[in-house]
Design a protein around this motif. Structure first.
Motif, PDB file in Angstrom:
ATOM      1  N   PRO A  37       0.824  -1.214   0.000  1.00  0.00           N
ATOM      2  CA  PRO A  37       0.000   0.000   0.000  1.00  0.00           C
ATOM      3  C   PRO A  37       0.856   1.261   0.000  1.00  0.00           C
ATOM      4  N   ALA A  38       0.262   2.358  -0.458  1.00  0.00           N
ATOM      5  CA  ALA A  38       0.967   3.641  -0.481  1.00  0.00           C
ATOM      6  C   ALA A  38       1.200   4.128   0.949  1.00  0.00           C
ATOM      7  N   LYS A  39       2.303   4.824   1.157  1.00  0.00           N
ATOM      8  CA  LYS A  39       2.595   5.400   2.456  1.00  0.00           C
ATOM      9  C   LYS A  39       1.741   6.647   2.669  1.00  0.00           C
TER      10      LYS A  39
ATOM     11  N   GLY B 203       0.602  10.328   3.093  1.00  0.00           N
ATOM     12  CA  GLY B 203       1.175  11.599   2.670  1.00  0.00           C
ATOM     13  C   GLY B 203       1.815  11.579   1.300  1.00  0.00           C
ATOM     14  N   THR B 204       1.851  10.419   0.638  1.00  0.00           N
ATOM     15  CA  THR B 204       2.437  10.336  -0.688  1.00  0.00           C
ATOM     16  C   THR B 204       1.354  10.470  -1.762  1.00  0.00           C
ATOM     17  N   PHE B 205       1.795  10.707  -2.998  1.00  0.00           N
ATOM     18  CA  PHE B 205       0.869  10.626  -4.127  1.00  0.00           C
ATOM     19  C   PHE B 205       1.487   9.723  -5.187  1.00  0.00           C
ATOM     20  N   ARG B 206       0.645   9.212  -6.040  1.00  0.00           N
ATOM     21  CA  ARG B 206       1.057   8.190  -7.002  1.00  0.00           C
ATOM     22  C   ARG B 206       1.009   8.760  -8.415  1.00  0.00           C
ATOM     23  N   PHE B 207       2.069   8.477  -9.195  1.00  0.00           N
ATOM     24  CA  PHE B 207       2.043   8.850 -10.606  1.00  0.00           C
ATOM     25  C   PHE B 207       2.565   7.689 -11.445  1.00  0.00           C
ATOM     26  N   ALA B 208       2.257   7.711 -12.739  1.00  0.00           N
ATOM     27  CA  ALA B 208       2.650   6.636 -13.651  1.00  0.00           C
ATOM     28  C   ALA B 208       3.352   7.218 -14.868  1.00  0.00           C
ATOM     29  N   VAL B 209       4.166   6.388 -15.505  1.00  0.00           N
ATOM     30  CA  VAL B 209       4.866   6.761 -16.732  1.00  0.00           C
ATOM     31  C   VAL B 209       4.604   5.698 -17.790  1.00  0.00           C
TER      32      VAL B 209
ATOM     33  N   PHE C 288       4.618  -0.286 -18.099  1.00  0.00           N
ATOM     34  CA  PHE C 288       4.456   1.058 -17.544  1.00  0.00           C
ATOM     35  C   PHE C 288       5.099   1.081 -16.177  1.00  0.00           C
ATOM     36  N   MET C 289       5.266   2.269 -15.629  1.00  0.00           N
ATOM     37  CA  MET C 289       5.941   2.443 -14.345  1.00  0.00           C
ATOM     38  C   MET C 289       5.005   3.165 -13.377  1.00  0.00           C
ATOM     39  N   VAL C 290       5.020   2.758 -12.127  1.00  0.00           N
ATOM     40  CA  VAL C 290       4.207   3.395 -11.089  1.00  0.00           C
ATOM     41  C   VAL C 290       5.118   3.842  -9.948  1.00  0.00           C
ATOM     42  N   PHE C 291       4.927   5.077  -9.511  1.00  0.00           N
ATOM     43  CA  PHE C 291       5.762   5.665  -8.467  1.00  0.00           C
ATOM     44  C   PHE C 291       4.899   6.229  -7.348  1.00  0.00           C
ATOM     45  N   ASP C 292       5.446   6.181  -6.142  1.00  0.00           N
ATOM     46  CA  ASP C 292       4.919   6.959  -5.025  1.00  0.00           C
ATOM     47  C   ASP C 292       5.884   8.102  -4.753  1.00  0.00           C
ATOM     48  N   ALA C 293       5.354   9.307  -4.722  1.00  0.00           N
ATOM     49  CA  ALA C 293       6.165  10.500  -4.462  1.00  0.00           C
ATOM     50  C   ALA C 293       5.857  11.012  -3.068  1.00  0.00           C
ATOM     51  N   ASP C 294       6.899  11.322  -2.307  1.00  0.00           N
ATOM     52  CA  ASP C 294       6.771  11.791  -0.928  1.00  0.00           C
ATOM     53  C   ASP C 294       7.115  13.282  -0.887  1.00  0.00           C
ATOM     54  N   PRO C 295       6.108  14.162  -0.852  1.00  0.00           N
ATOM     55  CA  PRO C 295       6.385  15.605  -0.858  1.00  0.00           C
ATOM     56  C   PRO C 295       7.214  16.070   0.332  1.00  0.00           C
ATOM     57  N   LYS C 296       7.031  15.456   1.483  1.00  0.00           N
ATOM     58  CA  LYS C 296       7.765  15.875   2.671  1.00  0.00           C
ATOM     59  C   LYS C 296       9.248  15.556   2.534  1.00  0.00           C
ATOM     60  N   ALA C 297       9.572  14.364   2.042  1.00  0.00           N
ATOM     61  CA  ALA C 297      10.968  13.952   1.885  1.00  0.00           C
ATOM     62  C   ALA C 297      11.563  14.435   0.566  1.00  0.00           C
ATOM     63  N   GLY C 298      10.694  14.772  -0.413  1.00  0.00           N
ATOM     64  CA  GLY C 298      11.181  15.183  -1.725  1.00  0.00           C
ATOM     65  C   GLY C 298      11.777  14.039  -2.520  1.00  0.00           C
ATOM     66  N   THR C 299      11.268  12.816  -2.324  1.00  0.00           N
ATOM     67  CA  THR C 299      11.803  11.632  -2.987  1.00  0.00           C
ATOM     68  C   THR C 299      10.684  10.843  -3.659  1.00  0.00           C
ATOM     69  N   ILE C 300      11.081   9.976  -4.592  1.00  0.00           N
ATOM     70  CA  ILE C 300      10.120   9.092  -5.236  1.00  0.00           C
ATOM     71  C   ILE C 300      10.561   7.648  -5.031  1.00  0.00           C
ATOM     72  N   GLU C 301       9.604   6.734  -5.103  1.00  0.00           N
ATOM     73  CA  GLU C 301       9.885   5.305  -5.013  1.00  0.00           C
ATOM     74  C   GLU C 301       9.194   4.605  -6.170  1.00  0.00           C
ATOM     75  N   TRP C 302       9.977   3.899  -6.972  1.00  0.00           N
ATOM     76  CA  TRP C 302       9.412   3.117  -8.083  1.00  0.00           C
ATOM     77  C   TRP C 302       8.864   1.830  -7.487  1.00  0.00           C
ATOM     78  N   ILE C 303       7.575   1.803  -7.255  1.00  0.00           N
ATOM     79  CA  ILE C 303       7.000   0.749  -6.429  1.00  0.00           C
ATOM     80  C   ILE C 303       6.784  -0.569  -7.164  1.00  0.00           C
ATOM     81  N   ASP C 304       6.766  -0.542  -8.499  1.00  0.00           N
ATOM     82  CA  ASP C 304       6.530  -1.786  -9.226  1.00  0.00           C
ATOM     83  C   ASP C 304       7.755  -2.214 -10.040  1.00  0.00           C
ATOM     84  N   MET C 305       8.927  -1.806  -9.610  1.00  0.00           N
ATOM     85  CA  MET C 305      10.151  -2.129 -10.345  1.00  0.00           C
ATOM     86  C   MET C 305      10.343  -3.639 -10.495  1.00  0.00           C
TER      87      MET C 305
END
Length: 314
Positions: free
Chosen positions: A30-32, A34-40, A282-299
């Motif tokens: 599951p997403a952490k 405070g994060t938001f999810r984006f795809a490429v 395709f790629m799915v990421f969770d972005a953490d605005p507080k930390a300023g980092t992204i995580e490629w969650i389906d790598m």
């Protein structure tokens, strides 16, 4: 190779009904909070009834007739992801070449540009389109200039040649490696195997990066195929190293296969496979605005150096 409307529809429907579970689906955490999810996504290569073919190889010819159905399958999967994907970014080759060099043709007929745009309107999240070499097609369709492509993209797709998207503290840069000297009309066609941005776009990109927001860069050609410097020692490669602390990732397409350049160019650089070949690519990421980092969650779905990915388990 001439394909009738009926044959085209039959191919599309057959591809749309293909099972996606032959390589084993992968469940995600599951997403952490405070994060938001984006795809490429990238290299959708949408075609229309004016397309005639064939392509350069049997595999390319086969996959081009599945491209439209594959994008619909990708869209269905991405739309069903929970928590919901909030933004989608496309790294180029939105559609496959041009059926005519007549600008008015695209307003008298429904073409692959319209079909591609209608398809991405079906995503629940906004889709931000980038330019690929097949979106600039002067060497395949004489008379389709860069200016004509830019004009059609802005008029029909509401998309400028390059731009930034700011969302929840993150910046996404859609760079265009077809505006520099390697793609100048006076340059030999073989030079177009290399990408370049041009000094104006480089200056714009530097100004965007200098604000030090956490940034994701989308560009069509892999960095391996980018002209490192364009004005003396000024160019994309040294710029990426200069701002590698705030660039989270550089994502490209074009090769239609998964390649990981790791941090060869400073920030991590990934070449994404194409939905044209596999709707699971395709790629799915969770972005953490507080930390300023992204995580490629389906790598872990990625099957490196191939066209393919394991299906995303909803």
């Amino acid at each position: 190779m001439i394909v009738s409307r009926r044959q085209f529809q039959q191919m599309a429907f057959a591809a749309a009904g293909a099972a996606l579970l032959d390589r084993g689906a992968l469940a995600l955490t599951p997403a952490k909070p405070g994060t938001f999810r984006f795809a490429v996504i990238t290299d959708t290569h949408i075609i229309d009834d004016f397309y005639r073919g064939p392509e350069g190889s049997p595999e390319d010819t086969e996959t081009i007739f599945k491209a439209n159905a594959h994008l619909l399958q990708t869209r269905e999967t991405v739309n069903a992801i929970t928590p919901a994907v909030e933004q989608v970014f496309h790294a180029g080759d939105f559609f496959h070449n041009y059926p005519s060099a007549d600008y008015d043709f695209y307003f008298k007929n429904k073409t692959r540009i319209d079909i591609a745009y209608e398809m991405v309107q079906g995503f629940k999240a906004p889709v931000h389109i980038g330019f690929g070499n097949h979106d600039y097609d002067e060497h395949q369709t004489p008379g389709v200039s860069r200016e004509m492509s830019n004009r059609l993209f802005e008029t029909k797709l509401k998309t400028k040649p390059y731009y930034a998207v700011d969302y929840k503290g993150f910046r996404f840069l859609q760079l265009n490696n077809f505006l520099g000297e390697t793609w100048d009309p006076k340059t030999p066609v073989k030079m177009r195997q290399m990408g370049s941005l041009g000094e104006e776009q480089l200056n714009w990109a530097e100004a965007q990066l200098a604000e030090r927001k956490p940034t994701v860069i989308l560009i069509h050609y892999p960095l391996w195929l980018q002209q490192p410097t364009e004005v003396k020692d000024y160019g994309l490669h040294p710029m990426l190293r200069k701002y590698s602390d705030n660039i989270q990732m550089v994502i490209a397409g074009h090769w239609h296969k998964w390649v990981d350049f790791s941090r060869t160019y400073g920030p991590r650089h990934i070449v994404s496979a194409a939905t044209r070949y596999d709707p699971n690519a395709f790629m799915v990421f969770d972005a953490d605005p507080k930390a300023g980092t992204i995580e490629w969650i389906d790598m872990a779905r990625t099957q490196w150096s191939t066209h393919y990915s394991k299906p995303y388990k909803l």
